[in-house]
Design a protein around this motif. Sequence first.
Motif, PDB file in Angstrom:
ATOM      1  N   ARG A  61       0.850  -1.192   0.000  1.00 38.66           N
ATOM      2  CA  ARG A  61       0.000   0.000   0.000  1.00 38.66           C
ATOM      3  C   ARG A  61       0.884   1.240   0.000  1.00 38.66           C
ATOM      4  O   ARG A  61       2.003   1.224   0.524  1.00 38.66           O
ATOM      5  CB  ARG A  61      -0.859  -0.040   1.274  1.00 38.66           C
ATOM      6  N   ASN A  62       0.362   2.326  -0.537  1.00 35.28           N
ATOM      7  CA  ASN A  62       1.094   3.584  -0.521  1.00 35.28           C
ATOM      8  C   ASN A  62       1.611   3.832   0.893  1.00 35.28           C
ATOM      9  O   ASN A  62       0.840   3.817   1.860  1.00 35.28           O
ATOM     10  CB  ASN A  62       0.195   4.731  -0.979  1.00 35.28           C
ATOM     11  N   ASP A  65      -0.147   6.517   3.064  1.00 39.69           N
ATOM     12  CA  ASP A  65      -1.491   6.111   3.470  1.00 39.69           C
ATOM     13  C   ASP A  65      -1.437   4.994   4.511  1.00 39.69           C
ATOM     14  O   ASP A  65      -2.179   4.993   5.496  1.00 39.69           O
ATOM     15  CB  ASP A  65      -2.275   5.656   2.232  1.00 39.69           C
ATOM     16  N   GLU A 135      -4.265  -0.201  -3.711  1.00 37.79           N
ATOM     17  CA  GLU A 135      -5.061   0.798  -4.436  1.00 37.79           C
ATOM     18  C   GLU A 135      -5.800   0.199  -5.629  1.00 37.79           C
ATOM     19  O   GLU A 135      -6.764   0.788  -6.119  1.00 37.79           O
ATOM     20  CB  GLU A 135      -4.152   1.940  -4.913  1.00 37.79           C
ATOM     21  N   TYR A 190       5.648   4.549  -5.363  1.00 35.68           N
ATOM     22  CA  TYR A 190       4.679   5.367  -4.652  1.00 35.68           C
ATOM     23  C   TYR A 190       5.237   6.759  -4.447  1.00 35.68           C
ATOM     24  O   TYR A 190       6.438   6.947  -4.249  1.00 35.68           O
ATOM     25  CB  TYR A 190       4.335   4.771  -3.285  1.00 35.68           C
TER      26      TYR A 190
END
Length: 192
Positions: A61-62, A65, A135, A190
């Motif tokens: 995941r980013n 985030d 995402e 990212y």
Amino acid sequence: MVIVENKFTFVHIRKTAGTSVRSWIINNFKNHTSVDNWHITLQEASNQGYKNFGWKFCVVRNTFDRLLSHYNFQKDRHYFKLQSLEYKDDWENLKNKTNIYQHGFEYWYDKQIDNGHYFTQLKYSCDCDYILKFEKLSSNFRYIQWLTGCKSSLPFLNNTLHKSYIDVYTSSLISKVKKHYAEELETFKYTF
């Protein structure tokens, strides 16, 4: 981590929809082993005697985030424990930890880094054959369904609701994360 022996293994990285993927596997594959420590690398699992991993996958995941999501998850869990009679014997310890959350996200981040707690995704993903992106999980996960021959839908569990990371980060914190997680950000492409 969940291992479907001789077929595939899911490496569970914190705050990357792991509870959802884990549930999907447990509900659809009878011959699975749930490793006690959900958040363990393949090397650590191998050192503990687990084997027959088959092909391996994880979700990333980013970084920006994910760190905010992790903070909010920890904060919510902390305040839940403070209000629960189940944790009454630990109240003094919990009250002492409240300070870290009262000062906000950047203060929490700095304390985590000061204490050597880096939440890098690289060590979990390094031996995986397939790396999915959080995402694009709905579309990426179709490939896992195809590989496993299981068309059951992926449940969406354990969501932590919070503001968009774009609205929370200060320029100072952006710089810190870019410095501490430079390799991860580059590897997974990212950005803020």
